[in-house]
Design a protein around this motif. Sequence first.
Motif, short mmCIF file in Angstrom:
data_model
loop_
_atom_site.label_atom_id
_atom_site.label_comp_id
_atom_site.label_asym_id
_atom_site.label_seq_id
_atom_site.Cartn_x
_atom_site.Cartn_y
_atom_site.Cartn_z
N UNK A 136 0.82 -1.22 0.00
CA UNK A 136 0.00 0.00 0.00
C UNK A 136 0.86 1.27 0.00
N UNK A 137 2.19 1.11 -0.05
CA UNK A 137 3.07 2.26 -0.15
C UNK A 137 3.59 2.80 1.16
N UNK A 138 3.62 1.96 2.20
CA UNK A 138 4.06 2.45 3.51
C UNK A 138 5.52 2.89 3.49
N UNK A 139 6.39 2.10 2.84
CA UNK A 139 7.80 2.47 2.79
C UNK A 139 8.00 3.74 1.96
N UNK A 140 7.24 3.88 0.89
CA UNK A 140 7.26 5.11 0.10
C UNK A 140 6.96 6.31 0.98
#
Length: 370
Positions: free
Chosen positions: A116-120
């Motif tokens: 879901x793009x948490x690291x982004x």
Amino acid sequence: MSTSLSTSGSTYGRPPIAGPAATGPQALCAREPRVPAERLVAEMVPPPRFDSVRFDTYEPDPGQPSQAEAVTVLSGFAAGLGGAHASGGAKRRWFAKKAPLSTAPRGVYLDGGYGVGKTHLLASLWHATPAEPALKAFGTFVELTNLVGALGFQQTVQTLGGHRLLCIDEFELDDPGDTVLVSSLLSRLVEQGVALAATSNTLPGKLGEGRFAAADFLREIQGLSAHFRPLRIDGQDYRHRGLPEAPAPFSDEQVTKAAYATEGASLDDFPGLLEHLAKVHPSRYGALTDGVAAVCLTDVGPVPDQSTALRLVVLADRLYDREIPVLASGVPFDRLFSEEMLNGGYRKKYFRAISRLTALARDAKPLVSQ
């Protein structure tokens, strides 16, 4: 073929994919990296895949309001991290009078499924925080615990205590020792004014659940939870949203031929690589891939046990961070982990690994001559 790995230069450096290899592919199994403590500290920055990401490059799913909300909350969090602590440097750490501690959480905790793009978002927060790079740190949970092992607890507190922000990716507590260690470390850092941000697939109050007797360490887990404001991010795995299916595994011959034709490629049989990973600390898996342009694996099969599976998860994360394609023969990556593993306490880790390895397999498809 080299039997050791130099520790000079960046862990993240790798040559471009081009032309036939002059001396044949290298083998990850022949590498035994040694990473000095100063390199561990210097490389606490977002990895290459996330070096250029920003809040405005994140594309929230219109059907998932929590994603756009996360950008708003984190942008405000970053803006609030400017000020004296960010610019005061080491002198403030030793001589400035500490401000009274707030009872509000000193951090944000990004919780959600894989992809879901948490690291982004975590890397975007690091980039957006108004402090020089030397005063903010970014690393995975396993890299943080290894830093404590390399420097010692007190020296780690001193090293990170003058920072404005500490970002911890893939926050997981897999054993009671880590629970106590990290709880103590983060408490000390918060006392020194360090802001925290973390990502995980598990809410802070649920850390360790299904993996060890979390009830026996409830105080430590609750202490960790108190440092963070949970921020839920919903959505589907963006890595495969609207993309074609991953390529089927290739033959041993195709993988071997591609390894010899690709400059900087490595070539290993999968069972041998799994055995080698047991001899290398997971914090060194990034260094294990120094200078590698593509990882080629033959005879990929189901992982035999949970300890081996967890090591493979860490390797998959480091390969994904460094954008290293993975070309493989054998079984598809979605058959690496048994049904028991996929239904157990580490299931989210395994699904993340499958997702990331599948994306890297898609990247590796052009390496095979048509």
